[in-house]
Write a protein that holds these residues in place. Sequence first.
Motif, PDB file in Angstrom:
ATOM      1  N   ALA A 254       0.279  -0.856   0.120  1.00  0.00           N
ATOM      2  CA  ALA A 254       0.346   0.376   0.110  1.00  0.00           C
ATOM      3  C   ALA A 254       0.812   1.395  -0.361  1.00  0.00           C
ATOM      4  N   VAL A 255       2.138   0.782   0.369  1.00  0.00           N
ATOM      5  CA  VAL A 255       2.828   2.429   0.978  1.00  0.00           C
ATOM      6  C   VAL A 255       3.610   2.905  -0.636  1.00  0.00           C
ATOM      7  N   ILE A 256       3.824   1.547  -0.912  1.00  0.00           N
ATOM      8  CA  ILE A 256       4.928   1.607  -2.540  1.00  0.00           C
ATOM      9  C   ILE A 256       3.345   2.189  -3.577  1.00  0.00           C
ATOM     10  N   ALA A 257       2.340   1.664  -3.588  1.00  0.00           N
ATOM     11  CA  ALA A 257       1.020   2.167  -4.542  1.00  0.00           C
ATOM     12  C   ALA A 257       1.059   3.857  -4.249  1.00  0.00           C
ATOM     13  N   GLN A 258       1.077   4.223  -3.346  1.00  0.00           N
ATOM     14  CA  GLN A 258       0.885   5.777  -2.270  1.00  0.00           C
ATOM     15  C   GLN A 258       1.612   5.872  -2.983  1.00  0.00           C
ATOM     16  N   GLN A 259       2.828   5.967  -2.986  1.00  0.00           N
ATOM     17  CA  GLN A 259       4.696   6.474  -3.959  1.00  0.00           C
ATOM     18  C   GLN A 259       4.386   7.205  -4.884  1.00  0.00           C
ATOM     19  N   LYS A 261       2.034   6.776  -6.380  1.00  0.00           N
ATOM     20  CA  LYS A 261       0.067   7.289  -6.711  1.00  0.00           C
ATOM     21  C   LYS A 261       0.989   9.285  -6.600  1.00  0.00           C
ATOM     22  N   ASP A 262       1.371   9.781  -5.249  1.00  0.00           N
ATOM     23  CA  ASP A 262       1.908  10.691  -5.731  1.00  0.00           C
ATOM     24  C   ASP A 262       2.777  11.453  -6.977  1.00  0.00           C
ATOM     25  N   GLU A 263       3.221  10.389  -6.763  1.00  0.00           N
ATOM     26  CA  GLU A 263       4.277  10.790  -8.306  1.00  0.00           C
ATOM     27  C   GLU A 263       3.482  11.247  -9.443  1.00  0.00           C
ATOM     28  N   TYR A 264       2.471  10.455  -9.947  1.00  0.00           N
ATOM     29  CA  TYR A 264       2.068  10.314 -10.908  1.00  0.00           C
ATOM     30  C   TYR A 264       0.988  11.686 -11.006  1.00  0.00           C
ATOM     31  N   ALA A 265       0.775  12.059  -9.577  1.00  0.00           N
ATOM     32  CA  ALA A 265      -0.316  13.388  -9.278  1.00  0.00           C
ATOM     33  C   ALA A 265       0.665  14.509  -9.721  1.00  0.00           C
TER      34      ALA A 265
END
Length: 270
Positions: A254-259, A261-265
């Motif tokens: 979940a941490v990797i997926a959030q990272q 997502k943040d990078e994409y944003a």
Amino acid sequence: MSGSLVCVGLGMTLGAHITPICRSHIEQADVVFSLMSNGLVQLWLEEMHSDVRSLQEYYQEGKSRTISYDQMVSAIIFEIKAGKKVVGAFYGHPGVFAGVPHKTIQIAQQLGFSAYMEAGISAEDCLIADLGIDPGKVGCQQYEASQFMFYQRIIDPSAQLILWQIGVAGDKSLGKFATGVAYRQVLLDLLTTTYPLNHQVILYEAKVLPIDTVRKETILLSELIDAKLSMHTTLVIPPCQAMQKNTAILNKLAVIAQQEKDEYAQLENT
Ligand SMILES: C[S@@+](CC[C@H](N)C(=O)[O-])C[C@H]1O[C@@H](n2cnc3c(N)ncnc32)[C@H](O)[C@@H]1O
């Protein structure tokens, strides 16, 4: 080095499972060695080739299967060394819970001969179809029943457990054609460290002749002691627990997926 070896599988059901490539190897061989599950299957094979030599004769009650296997390997290697195009025809898949084809191929290759295997339809393939079990759904562990007893194995109670050669479970001599109640009690004691006595298990036997009916007999684990088992019975133990989530791993993912997502944003905002 003109000798060669191909080990082929005839599948489980007479006439129904043989592949064109396996049939072609048999027809073009100089000599065919066979290990069949049934006399009629042997006769059917003999119609395909005039020199079929059964390896079945090396089995004897009371004689260790290790000796029988060594003799089978030697018989096959002898003909390869004589320069023959040799085929080893085995019921099912020649590489599934079958030591002789693997060992013979290995020795022939070490001696410098061409040697390889062609796949066949195994008892497991039939079991998947007949019992409607997808090994990918909750996972699947498989063991040879005696090996499962002799060594410390970690049973996953949330996966399928398949035990092969259940009819001779616990035989250290490797010379028995069946083991009795005392042996099964030991197996039952082992299994009940994980499964309740009233857990439902399945005794499975695939069709050997097209007119046979598939055996898919559901019994309680406790009934295994007196159940009718043959050399062709496979035991299927369905899971007794649901899969347990691995929250530590899920949290890391979940941490990797959030990272990501943040990078994409961030990229989108620049
Ligand atoms: C030495 S292994 C050979 C397996 C074979 N090479 C295959 O591809 O299925 C023998 C074991 O296979 C399983 N087996 C053989 N014939 C079977 C059948 N007709 N139905 C279900 N299981 C079978 C049993 O567990 C038996 O003890």
